[in-house]
Design a protein around this motif. Structure first.
Motif, PDB file in Angstrom:
ATOM      1  N   ARG A 131       0.828  -1.215   0.000  1.00 25.29           N
ATOM      2  CA  ARG A 131       0.000   0.000   0.000  1.00 25.29           C
ATOM      3  C   ARG A 131       0.863   1.266   0.000  1.00 25.29           C
ATOM      4  O   ARG A 131       0.505   2.268  -0.638  1.00 25.29           O
ATOM      5  CB  ARG A 131      -0.940   0.005   1.206  1.00 25.29           C
ATOM      6  N   TRP A 132       1.988   1.218   0.741  1.00 26.45           N
ATOM      7  CA  TRP A 132       2.863   2.400   0.779  1.00 26.45           C
ATOM      8  C   TRP A 132       3.461   2.664  -0.598  1.00 26.45           C
ATOM      9  O   TRP A 132       3.530   3.806  -1.055  1.00 26.45           O
ATOM     10  CB  TRP A 132       3.947   2.201   1.831  1.00 26.45           C
ATOM     11  N   ILE A 133       3.867   1.616  -1.275  1.00 18.88           N
ATOM     12  CA  ILE A 133       4.406   1.762  -2.631  1.00 18.88           C
ATOM     13  C   ILE A 133       3.359   2.395  -3.552  1.00 18.88           C
ATOM     14  O   ILE A 133       3.657   3.309  -4.328  1.00 18.88           O
ATOM     15  CB  ILE A 133       4.877   0.401  -3.174  1.00 18.88           C
ATOM     16  N   THR A 134       2.113   1.935  -3.442  1.00 12.22           N
ATOM     17  CA  THR A 134       1.039   2.502  -4.266  1.00 12.22           C
ATOM     18  C   THR A 134       0.825   3.970  -3.941  1.00 12.22           C
ATOM     19  O   THR A 134       0.690   4.806  -4.846  1.00 12.22           O
ATOM     20  CB  THR A 134      -0.268   1.712  -4.051  1.00 12.22           C
ATOM     21  N   ALA A 135       0.798   4.305  -2.634  1.00  8.35           N
ATOM     22  CA  ALA A 135       0.602   5.701  -2.226  1.00  8.35           C
ATOM     23  C   ALA A 135       1.743   6.585  -2.710  1.00  8.35           C
ATOM     24  O   ALA A 135       1.525   7.725  -3.149  1.00  8.35           O
ATOM     25  CB  ALA A 135       0.468   5.778  -0.709  1.00  8.35           C
ATOM     26  N   LEU A 136       2.965   6.079  -2.649  1.00 16.31           N
ATOM     27  CA  LEU A 136       4.120   6.838  -3.136  1.00 16.31           C
ATOM     28  C   LEU A 136       4.025   7.083  -4.642  1.00 16.31           C
ATOM     29  O   LEU A 136       4.261   8.204  -5.113  1.00 16.31           O
ATOM     30  CB  LEU A 136       5.411   6.096  -2.793  1.00 16.31           C
ATOM     31  N   CYS A 137       3.682   6.047  -5.379  1.00 14.40           N
ATOM     32  CA  CYS A 137       3.529   6.210  -6.832  1.00 14.40           C
ATOM     33  C   CYS A 137       2.454   7.236  -7.156  1.00 14.40           C
ATOM     34  O   CYS A 137       2.642   8.098  -8.036  1.00 14.40           O
ATOM     35  CB  CYS A 137       3.190   4.878  -7.484  1.00 14.40           C
ATOM     36  N   ASP A 138       1.330   7.151  -6.466  1.00 13.09           N
ATOM     37  CA  ASP A 138       0.241   8.099  -6.714  1.00 13.09           C
ATOM     38  C   ASP A 138       0.696   9.533  -6.456  1.00 13.09           C
ATOM     39  O   ASP A 138       0.421  10.439  -7.252  1.00 13.09           O
ATOM     40  CB  ASP A 138      -0.963   7.778  -5.827  1.00 13.09           C
ATOM     41  N   ALA A 139       1.398   9.747  -5.344  1.00 19.29           N
ATOM     42  CA  ALA A 139       1.867  11.096  -5.009  1.00 19.29           C
ATOM     43  C   ALA A 139       2.900  11.599  -6.012  1.00 19.29           C
ATOM     44  O   ALA A 139       2.856  12.756  -6.450  1.00 19.29           O
ATOM     45  CB  ALA A 139       2.453  11.105  -3.597  1.00 19.29           C
ATOM     46  N   LEU A 140       3.824  10.726  -6.380  1.00 21.16           N
ATOM     47  CA  LEU A 140       4.863  11.129  -7.337  1.00 21.16           C
ATOM     48  C   LEU A 140       4.257  11.529  -8.675  1.00 21.16           C
ATOM     49  O   LEU A 140       4.631  12.539  -9.269  1.00 21.16           O
ATOM     50  CB  LEU A 140       5.862   9.987  -7.534  1.00 21.16           C
ATOM     51  N   ASN A 141       3.307  10.725  -9.151  1.00 23.18           N
ATOM     52  CA  ASN A 141       2.708  10.992 -10.458  1.00 23.18           C
ATOM     53  C   ASN A 141       1.730  12.168 -10.432  1.00 23.18           C
ATOM     54  O   ASN A 141       1.533  12.845 -11.447  1.00 23.18           O
ATOM     55  CB  ASN A 141       1.996   9.746 -10.979  1.00 23.18           C
ATOM     56  N   ALA A 142       1.127  12.425  -9.276  1.00 24.20           N
ATOM     57  CA  ALA A 142       0.110  13.482  -9.199  1.00 24.20           C
ATOM     58  C   ALA A 142       0.733  14.874  -9.166  1.00 24.20           C
ATOM     59  O   ALA A 142       0.284  15.779  -9.879  1.00 24.20           O
ATOM     60  CB  ALA A 142      -0.772  13.274  -7.973  1.00 24.20           C
ATOM     61  N   ASN A 143       1.764  15.059  -8.333  1.00 22.09           N
ATOM     62  CA  ASN A 143       2.214  16.449  -8.164  1.00 22.09           C
ATOM     63  C   ASN A 143       3.677  16.605  -7.757  1.00 22.09           C
ATOM     64  O   ASN A 143       4.081  17.678  -7.342  1.00 22.09           O
ATOM     65  CB  ASN A 143       1.339  17.167  -7.117  1.00 22.09           C
ATOM     66  N   VAL A 144       4.473  15.540  -7.853  1.00 17.89           N
ATOM     67  CA  VAL A 144       5.871  15.638  -7.429  1.00 17.89           C
ATOM     68  C   VAL A 144       6.828  15.589  -8.616  1.00 17.89           C
ATOM     69  O   VAL A 144       7.721  16.427  -8.745  1.00 17.89           O
ATOM     70  CB  VAL A 144       6.223  14.532  -6.406  1.00 17.89           C
ATOM     71  N   LEU A 145       6.651  14.613  -9.483  1.00 17.72           N
ATOM     72  CA  LEU A 145       7.579  14.452 -10.597  1.00 17.72           C
ATOM     73  C   LEU A 145       7.315  15.475 -11.701  1.00 17.72           C
ATOM     74  O   LEU A 145       6.166  15.865 -11.929  1.00 17.72           O
ATOM     75  CB  LEU A 145       7.447  13.047 -11.191  1.00 17.72           C
ATOM     76  N   PRO A 146       8.370  15.886 -12.402  1.00 17.30           N
ATOM     77  CA  PRO A 146       8.159  16.718 -13.594  1.00 17.30           C
ATOM     78  C   PRO A 146       7.323  15.959 -14.622  1.00 17.30           C
ATOM     79  O   PRO A 146       7.236  14.727 -14.591  1.00 17.30           O
ATOM     80  CB  PRO A 146       9.585  16.951 -14.116  1.00 17.30           C
ATOM     81  N   ALA A 147       6.728  16.700 -15.568  1.00 17.35           N
ATOM     82  CA  ALA A 147       5.809  16.099 -16.531  1.00 17.35           C
ATOM     83  C   ALA A 147       6.474  15.059 -17.423  1.00 17.35           C
ATOM     84  O   ALA A 147       5.794  14.185 -17.963  1.00 17.35           O
ATOM     85  CB  ALA A 147       5.187  17.199 -17.396  1.00 17.35           C
ATOM     86  N   ASP A 148       7.796  15.140 -17.573  1.00 16.44           N
ATOM     87  CA  ASP A 148       8.483  14.185 -18.441  1.00 16.44           C
ATOM     88  C   ASP A 148       9.028  12.972 -17.689  1.00 16.44           C
ATOM     89  O   ASP A 148       9.852  12.233 -18.207  1.00 16.44           O
ATOM     90  CB  ASP A 148       9.608  14.877 -19.225  1.00 16.44           C
ATOM     91  N   HIS A 149       8.561  12.758 -16.453  1.00 17.41           N
ATOM     92  CA  HIS A 149       8.923  11.575 -15.666  1.00 17.41           C
ATOM     93  C   HIS A 149       7.658  10.898 -15.160  1.00 17.41           C
ATOM     94  O   HIS A 149       6.624  11.540 -15.000  1.00 17.41           O
ATOM     95  CB  HIS A 149       9.777  11.961 -14.445  1.00 17.41           C
ATOM     96  N   TYR A 150       7.742   9.608 -14.908  1.00 21.52           N
ATOM     97  CA  TYR A 150       6.619   8.899 -14.297  1.00 21.52           C
ATOM     98  C   TYR A 150       7.138   7.758 -13.427  1.00 21.52           C
ATOM     99  O   TYR A 150       8.261   7.273 -13.599  1.00 21.52           O
ATOM    100  CB  TYR A 150       5.646   8.372 -15.356  1.00 21.52           C
ATOM    101  N   ALA A 151       6.310   7.354 -12.452  1.00 25.80           N
ATOM    102  CA  ALA A 151       6.681   6.298 -11.502  1.00 25.80           C
ATOM    103  C   ALA A 151       5.694   5.153 -11.587  1.00 25.80           C
ATOM    104  O   ALA A 151       4.484   5.365 -11.695  1.00 25.80           O
ATOM    105  CB  ALA A 151       6.703   6.856 -10.081  1.00 25.80           C
ATOM    106  N   LEU A 152       6.223   3.925 -11.512  1.00 25.58           N
ATOM    107  CA  LEU A 152       5.386   2.723 -11.487  1.00 25.58           C
ATOM    108  C   LEU A 152       6.003   1.699 -10.546  1.00 25.58           C
ATOM    109  O   LEU A 152       7.231   1.604 -10.441  1.00 25.58           O
ATOM    110  CB  LEU A 152       5.300   2.102 -12.891  1.00 25.58           C
ATOM    111  N   PRO A 153       5.158   0.894  -9.881  1.00 22.83           N
ATOM    112  CA  PRO A 153       5.708  -0.252  -9.147  1.00 22.83           C
ATOM    113  C   PRO A 153       6.167  -1.302 -10.148  1.00 22.83           C
ATOM    114  O   PRO A 153       5.437  -1.595 -11.103  1.00 22.83           O
ATOM    115  CB  PRO A 153       4.525  -0.772  -8.318  1.00 22.83           C
ATOM    116  N   GLU A 154       7.345  -1.839  -9.950  1.00 24.71           N
ATOM    117  CA  GLU A 154       7.852  -2.872 -10.847  1.00 24.71           C
ATOM    118  C   GLU A 154       8.529  -3.964 -10.044  1.00 24.71           C
ATOM    119  O   GLU A 154       9.067  -3.723  -8.965  1.00 24.71           O
ATOM    120  CB  GLU A 154       8.840  -2.275 -11.860  1.00 24.71           C
TER     121      GLU A 154
END
Length: 200
Positions: free
Chosen positions: A18-41
């Motif tokens: 769940r923490w990994i999912t929450a981190l990915c959601d936060a990173l993709n929503a408003n933390v990472l620049p538009a040319d980056h993305y995060a996924l659980p792998e």
């Protein structure tokens, strides 16, 4: 941070997911620049396959950074610890920046925590973990020389936001406490009460 040694590894595994999912959601929503993305792998090693957060740049979907949350399985045997350290060092040598959260106290296989083993492997230097703050958060900036930004905490501490480097001298701040709390609140009350007994 709670004392995760109070519960079975499977309970922490569920929380970690769940923490990994929450981190990915936060990173993709408003933390990472538009040319980056995060996924659980899934990251496979000789001794296990585990989930980590992989941050990629849209140009060729290349891996630029990863977030790893250490689990009890990573410390369950000498071989498991060695596999984690070896994989971490390989990623740093490939210029992948890392953020590692180690919520478990050091043991006989990692007397200075996982970071202590990684740092000795990378630099030959010895790292001393403060006895009163045995849990470690560390951001690695991988360049010609690897730099480590270490925060040590103890059970009960609020998690600080930590840098995640996307390039040398360029990082975003990862909201560890906010995402940790969101993941913890989604855990079954049965286990929340064990880890954080009700007051009164």
């Amino acid at each position: 941070m709670h004392d995760w040694t109070k519960v079975d590894a499977a309970i922490f595994h569920a929380f970690r997911h769940r923490w990994i999912t929450a981190l990915c959601d936060a990173l993709n929503a408003n933390v990472l620049p538009a040319d980056h993305y995060a996924l659980p792998e899934q990251i496979a090693t000789e001794f296990d396959a585990r989930s980590a957060i992989v941050v990629r740049h849209v140009s060729g979907d290349r891996v630029v950074a990863m977030i790893e949350i250490v689990s009890p399985g990573n410390k369950a045997s000498k071989n498991a610890v060695r596999a984690l350290v070896t994989k971490t060092c390989e990623l740093l040598e490939q210029r992948v920046h890392l953020l590692i959260a180690d919520p478990f106290p050091p043991g006989p296989r990692d007397p200075a925590g996982v970071h202590g083993l990684v740092w000795e492997e990378m630099t030959g230097d010895t790292y001393s973990l403060p006895a009163d703050k045995p849990l470690t958060l560390v951001a690695y900036e991988s360049e010609l020389v690897t730099r480590a930004y270490v925060e040590t905490i103890v059970v009960g501490d609020t998690l600080p936001d930590m840098p995640l480097f996307l390039e040398p001298d360029g990082c975003v701040m990862v909201p560890l406490e906010a995402t940790y709390c969101a993941a913890f609140e989604a855990q079954p009350r049965r286990w929340r009460d064990v880890l954080q007994p009700p007051v009164g």
